[in-house]
Design a protein around this motif. Structure first.
Motif, mmCIF file in Angstrom:
data_model
loop_
_atom_site.group_PDB
_atom_site.id
_atom_site.type_symbol
_atom_site.label_atom_id
_atom_site.label_comp_id
_atom_site.label_asym_id
_atom_site.label_seq_id
_atom_site.Cartn_x
_atom_site.Cartn_y
_atom_site.Cartn_z
ATOM 1 N N ILE A 142 0.882 -1.164 0.000
ATOM 2 C CA ILE A 142 0.000 0.000 0.000
ATOM 3 C C ILE A 142 0.920 1.214 0.000
ATOM 4 N N GLU A 143 0.983 1.901 -1.135
ATOM 5 C CA GLU A 143 1.949 2.986 -1.297
ATOM 6 C C GLU A 143 1.477 3.955 -2.371
ATOM 7 N N LEU A 144 1.700 5.239 -2.147
ATOM 8 C CA LEU A 144 1.366 6.263 -3.142
ATOM 9 C C LEU A 144 2.507 6.373 -4.154
ATOM 10 N N THR A 145 2.364 5.701 -5.280
ATOM 11 C CA THR A 145 3.312 5.841 -6.382
ATOM 12 C C THR A 145 2.515 6.079 -7.653
ATOM 13 N N ASP A 146 3.186 6.568 -8.675
ATOM 14 C CA ASP A 146 2.501 6.814 -9.950
ATOM 15 C C ASP A 146 2.003 5.516 -10.585
ATOM 16 N N GLU A 147 2.710 4.400 -10.338
ATOM 17 C CA GLU A 147 2.360 3.129 -10.961
ATOM 18 C C GLU A 147 1.331 2.334 -10.158
ATOM 19 N N SER A 148 1.009 2.766 -8.948
ATOM 20 C CA SER A 148 0.088 2.022 -8.084
ATOM 21 C C SER A 148 -1.305 1.935 -8.690
ATOM 22 N N GLY A 164 7.390 7.814 6.180
ATOM 23 C CA GLY A 164 8.218 7.335 5.087
ATOM 24 C C GLY A 164 7.420 6.483 4.123
ATOM 25 N N SER A 165 8.128 5.703 3.355
ATOM 26 C CA SER A 165 7.523 4.861 2.326
ATOM 27 C C SER A 165 8.006 3.437 2.496
ATOM 28 N N LEU A 166 7.364 2.523 1.789
ATOM 29 C CA LEU A 166 7.874 1.161 1.749
ATOM 30 C C LEU A 166 9.279 1.184 1.156
ATOM 31 N N SER A 167 10.151 0.344 1.671
ATOM 32 C CA SER A 167 11.529 0.303 1.184
ATOM 33 C C SER A 167 11.568 -0.218 -0.257
ATOM 34 N N PRO A 168 12.606 0.123 -0.991
ATOM 35 C CA PRO A 168 12.748 -0.421 -2.349
ATOM 36 C C PRO A 168 12.755 -1.953 -2.354
ATOM 37 N N GLN A 169 13.338 -2.569 -1.323
ATOM 38 C CA GLN A 169 13.357 -4.033 -1.231
ATOM 39 C C GLN A 169 11.937 -4.578 -1.074
ATOM 40 N N MET A 170 11.121 -3.900 -0.263
ATOM 41 C CA MET A 170 9.741 -4.353 -0.059
ATOM 42 C C MET A 170 8.935 -4.167 -1.344
ATOM 43 N N LEU A 171 9.073 -3.013 -1.987
ATOM 44 C CA LEU A 171 8.342 -2.774 -3.236
ATOM 45 C C LEU A 171 8.719 -3.808 -4.300
ATOM 46 N N ALA A 172 10.001 -4.192 -4.350
ATOM 47 C CA ALA A 172 10.436 -5.196 -5.321
ATOM 48 C C ALA A 172 9.820 -6.561 -5.012
ATOM 49 N N HIS A 186 1.745 -6.798 -6.075
ATOM 50 C CA HIS A 186 0.892 -5.682 -6.486
ATOM 51 C C HIS A 186 1.197 -4.500 -5.579
ATOM 52 N N VAL A 187 1.031 -3.295 -6.113
ATOM 53 C CA VAL A 187 1.133 -2.079 -5.297
ATOM 54 C C VAL A 187 -0.140 -1.278 -5.540
ATOM 55 N N VAL A 188 -0.783 -0.905 -4.445
ATOM 56 C CA VAL A 188 -2.092 -0.263 -4.479
ATOM 57 C C VAL A 188 -2.009 1.063 -3.740
ATOM 58 N N LYS A 189 -2.793 2.030 -4.206
ATOM 59 C CA LYS A 189 -2.861 3.299 -3.477
ATOM 60 C C LYS A 189 -4.309 3.640 -3.165
ATOM 61 N N ILE A 190 -4.491 4.284 -2.040
ATOM 62 C CA ILE A 190 -5.799 4.790 -1.655
ATOM 63 C C ILE A 190 -5.912 6.174 -2.292
ATOM 64 N N PRO A 191 -6.949 6.437 -3.067
ATOM 65 C CA PRO A 191 -7.012 7.711 -3.792
ATOM 66 C C PRO A 191 -7.354 8.886 -2.868
ATOM 67 N N LYS A 212 -5.799 12.847 -1.328
ATOM 68 C CA LYS A 212 -4.994 13.989 -1.763
ATOM 69 C C LYS A 212 -3.601 13.977 -1.153
ATOM 70 N N PHE A 213 -3.456 13.316 0.006
ATOM 71 C CA PHE A 213 -2.161 13.225 0.681
ATOM 72 C C PHE A 213 -2.171 11.984 1.565
ATOM 73 N N CYS A 214 -1.017 11.656 2.125
ATOM 74 C CA CYS A 214 -0.885 10.461 2.963
ATOM 75 C C CYS A 214 -1.778 10.556 4.193
ATOM 76 N N ILE A 215 -2.291 9.408 4.614
ATOM 77 C CA ILE A 215 -3.108 9.352 5.820
ATOM 78 C C ILE A 215 -2.416 8.438 6.831
ATOM 79 N N ASN A 216 -2.898 8.442 8.043
ATOM 80 C CA ASN A 216 -2.366 7.632 9.129
ATOM 81 C C ASN A 216 -2.304 6.162 8.723
ATOM 82 N N VAL A 217 -1.236 5.472 9.115
ATOM 83 C CA VAL A 217 -1.020 4.088 8.711
ATOM 84 C C VAL A 217 -2.144 3.172 9.212
#
Length: 181
Positions: free
Chosen positions: A79-85, A106-114, A118-123, A125-130
């Motif tokens: 669960i991460e805000l990226t352009d490809e999510s 912060g964000s998920l580490s590059p190792q975790m994203l790799a 799937h990578v999903v984002k909640i639509p 306007k900005f990051c919300i509480n984990v």
């Protein structure tokens, strides 16, 4: 609901977020909870987990992405805000899934994203509480895979209720006797 799911977070440092996320996981019927590279003080459930979820679902604490040991067939969903999510409302949830959220600041580490299938984002306007993000993802999974009537196209309750599941009788070979009959 069919399948199983787990939810966890990488790099958590705040006890209240962990407890709230664990409580939500218990409430939504998660099958296990996990942390990856969490602060040492987060190795047990904090007081904000008022449902005492470790008594009801296993908690796994992995030191790194490399030591994560998910069940065979379980797909990791970041669960991460990226352009490809993929936007969450359009995402098809896997039947066997482990959802992982990033740290508070912060964000998920590059190792975790790799490692994610799937990578999903909640639509938003900005990051919300984990913990809030985790609850939204679990609600969306429950809504998508649970047996609910289709949403009404107008305000209010659905016009047609979803029929209850009916199990049929046993399928028998001819001449076979069922014990107890």
């Amino acid at each position: 609901m069919r399948g199983y799911f787990a939810i966890g977070a990488e790099g958590l440092s705040k006890r209240m977020n962990l407890g709230t996320l664990m409580r939500s996981a218990h409430a939504f019927g998660a099958n296990f909870f996990f942390t990856v590279d969490a602060d040492q003080k987060l190795r047990k459930a904090p007081p904000s987990d008022t449902s005492k979820s470790p008594g009801h679902l296993p908690v796994f604490t992995w030191d790194s992405v490399e030591t994560m040991d998910l069940p065979r067939g379980c797909q990791l969903v970041g669960i991460e805000l990226t352009d490809e999510s993929i936007e969450l409302p359009s995402f098809g949830h896997p039947l066997q899934a482990a959802y992982v959220l990033g740290p508070e600041r912060g964000s998920l580490s590059p190792q975790m994203l790799a490692r994610c299938d799937h990578v999903v984002k909640i639509p938003t306007k900005f990051c919300i509480n984990v913990a809030m993000a985790g609850a939204i993802v679990m609600y969306d999974r429950h809504r998508a895979l649970g047996r609910y009537a289709d949403r009404s196209t107008t305000a209010g309750a659905p016009r047609i209720e979803r029929p209850k599941h009916v199990s049929g009788g046993p399928v028998m070979r001819t001449g076979r006797k069922v014990p107890g009959t």
